[in-house]
Design an enzyme around this catalytic site. Structure first.
Site, PDB file in Angstrom:
ATOM      1  N   ASP A 157     -45.441  72.598  63.110  1.00 19.89           N
ATOM      2  CA  ASP A 157     -46.071  73.236  64.249  1.00 19.89           C
ATOM      3  C   ASP A 157     -45.164  73.413  65.465  1.00 19.89           C
ATOM      4  OD1 ASP A 157     -48.381  72.982  62.678  1.00 19.89           O
ATOM      5  OD2 ASP A 157     -48.649  70.955  63.406  1.00 19.89           O
ATOM      6  N   THR A 158     -45.349  74.530  66.119  1.00 26.99           N
ATOM      7  CA  THR A 158     -44.823  74.776  67.444  1.00 26.99           C
ATOM      8  C   THR A 158     -45.707  74.053  68.460  1.00 26.99           C
ATOM      9  OG1 THR A 158     -44.031  76.949  66.775  1.00 26.99           O
ATOM     10  CG2 THR A 158     -44.361  76.602  69.126  1.00 26.99           C
TER      11      THR A 158
END
Length: 405
Positions: free
Chosen positions: A188-189
Site C-alpha cells: 500500500d501507498t
C-alpha cells in the site's frame, strides 16, 4: 497556524490489511495525526508542513510500505516515491524511484519549495526528480541521507526472499504462472490530507511501491495528478484534497487524483455536487471497468478525500475503495485524540453474475464522531447493482454514509 482550527486525516493504504498487523498500523496512523497536530500548533507552520509531518511519521514506521520498511525491488533495494501538493497555489513537488533519502516526502516538499525560488537564468524548475538526480538534489537541500541498506527492514527482506523464490521457480517453469499472488504482502501507498479554517488545503502521498518491481519503476505516488491532488478555488467553491492508494499503473492511466478534482469543478458548474455519486462514477467508469478491459481481474484503488464545502464550517471526510479494505485515521485541533480504523468491504452480494471484487465501498463522515444510530436506505444503480447508503446520525450532529456497490 496556532490560532487556526486544523483537520488532518491519514491512510495506510487500500488493499490487504491482516489482523496480525492491524494494531501496529492503527497506532502508526494515530501517531501521524498527533504529530501533524503538534506541528500545526507551532506559529508560522503552513498546511504543507502538517501533511509532511503526518507522512514522515508513517515513513518512519517499518511496518508500513513507505520510507524505511518499503517493499524491495527485483534487485533487492529500496526505491521510494512521494509527492505533495498545495491546494491554494496549485504548487506540486515529487520524487520518484529515490534511494537513500530517509524521508521521501521531505524531498517532495523541497522540490515544491524550490519551484518558488527565482532563477536568474530563467530555467523552469522541476515538478519531479527521479533516481540519482533526486538523491543529489536531496543532498544539496540538506535532507537526511542514509545508507540505502538501512532502509531495508527484516519484514521486507523476508517477504522479498519468499517471493523471489517463487519468481525464480516460475521462470524455471517449476510451478504454473497463475500461482503467483502477492495479496498477502503489504503493497500500500500511504498519504495524508489536511485543511484549516483559513481555507488552506493540502495533500500528500508516499510509497515504497510494489514488491519485486523493476528498479527505476515510478508509481502513482510521484506522478502529477495520479497520487494526490489539492485545490481550493478562490471563488469560495468546494475545496478538495485527496490522497490515492492502489495499483499505480492503473491509477496513472486515468490520472485518478486529478480526475476527482476536475469532477468537482465540473459538477459545481452544473447542478451541484453529489460526492457519493461522483466517487462511485469515477471509480467504476474511469478506473474499474477500463482496468478490467485490460484483462486485470481485480484492479485496486483507494481514495481518502477531504472536502471543504462552501457554507459549511467543517470539512467532510470521504473514503472510497475497490480493494479489500483501507486503513484510515483522523483528528482535529478541536478533537485531538485520533480515531483509527481499518475499513473492510463487507460481502454484500450472492449473485453469481456479479463478482464480489467488483464492489466499490464508500464511507463519509463529519469530523465530529460519536456513537452512531444507523438508518439504511437502498436504491437501484446502473448495471443491476444496488448501491446501499447508510446514514449514521450522532448526538453531536455528525453524519456517516456508506455505499457498497
Amino acid at each position: 497556524m496556532s490560532s487556526s482550527t486544523v483537520y488532518v486525516a491519514v491512510h495506510a493504504g487500500a488493499g490487504h490489511h491482516g489482523k496480525t498487523s492491524e494494531r501496529s498500523v492503527k497506532e502508526a496512523m494515530k501517531r501521524a495525526c498527533t504529530e501533524a497536530l503538534r506541528v500545526s500548533s507551532i506559529p508560522g507552520t503552513d498546511i504543507l508542513s502538517v501533511v509532511e509531518r503526518a507522512i514522515v511519521e508513517l515513513e518512519d514506521d517499518e511496518d508500513i510500505n513507505a520510507g524505511t520498511g518499503s517493499n524491495l525491488t527485483l534487485d533487492g533495494t529500496v526505491e521510494c516515491d512521494a509527492a505533495i501538493m498545495d491546494g491554494r497555489t496549485g504548487e506540486f513537488g515529487s520524487g520518484g524511484a529515490v534511494p537513500g533519502v530517509k524521508n521521501p516526502i521531505k524531498l517532495a516538499k523541497a522540490i515544491l519549495c524550490h519551484s518558488r525560488q527565482f532563477d536568474g537564468l530563467g530555467r523552469i524548475p522541476p515538478l519531479m526528480l527521479v533516481s540519482s538526480g533526486a538523491r543529489s538534489f536531496a543532498m544539496r537541500s540538506g535532507l537526511e541521507m542514509v545508507d540505502p541498506e538501512t532502509m531495508i527492514s527484516k519484514r521486507a527482506k523476508k517477504d522479498w526472499q519468499k517471493w523471489m523464490e517463487r519468481y525464480n521457480d516460475i521462470r524455471e517453469e517449476m510451478i504454473p504462472e497463475s500461482s503467483t499472488l502477492l495479496d498477502a504482502v503489504i503493497q500500500d501507498t500511504v498519504g495524508a490530507v489536511a485543511w484549516d479554517d483559513r481555507g488552506n488545503v493540502a495533500a500528500g502521498v508516499s510509497s515504497g511501491g510494489l514488491l519485486l518491481k523493476n528498479s527505476g519503476r515510478v508509481g502513482e505516488a510521484a506522478i502529477f495528478g495520479a497520487g494526490c491532488w489539492a485545490q481550493q478555488p478562490s471563488n469560495g467553491k468546494t475545496g478538495v484534497a485527496c490522497s490515492i492508494s492502489g495499483t499505480g499503473e492503473h491509477i496513472i492511466r486515468v490520472g485518478l487524483a486529478r480526475a476527482i478534482g476536475d469532477a468537482f469543478q465540473f459538477s459545481e458548474n452544473q447542478e451541484g455536487i453529489d460526492v457519493h455519486d461522483l466517487l462511485l462514477n469515477l471509480l467504476t467508469e474511469r478506473f474499474y471497468r477500463p482496468a478490467v478491459g485490460y484483462s486485470i481481474p481485480h484492479p485496486n484503488a483507494g481514495v481518502l478525500l477531504l472536502t471543504a464545502e462552501s457554507g459549511n464550517s467543517k470539512p467532510r471526510l470521504w473514503c472510497a475503495f475497490t480493494a479489500e479494505g483501507m486503513a484510515i485515521a483522523y483528528a482535529s485541533s478541536e478533537k485531538p485524540i485520533p480515531k483509527a480504523t481499518i475499513l473492510r468491504r463487507p460481502h454484500i452480494t450472492s449473485r453469481p453474475d456479479v463478482p464480489e471484487k467488483q464492489s466499490v465501498y464508500i464511507t463519509c463522515s463529519f469530523y465530529v464522531i460519536g456513537r452512531p444510530t444507523l438508518h439504511v436506505s437502498k436504491r437501484q444503480c446502473q448495471y443491476g447493482l444496488s448501491s446501499e447508503r447508510t446514514i449514521e446520525n450522532t448526538p453531536q450532529g455528525a453524519s456517516h454514509m456508506q455505499s457498497h456497490r
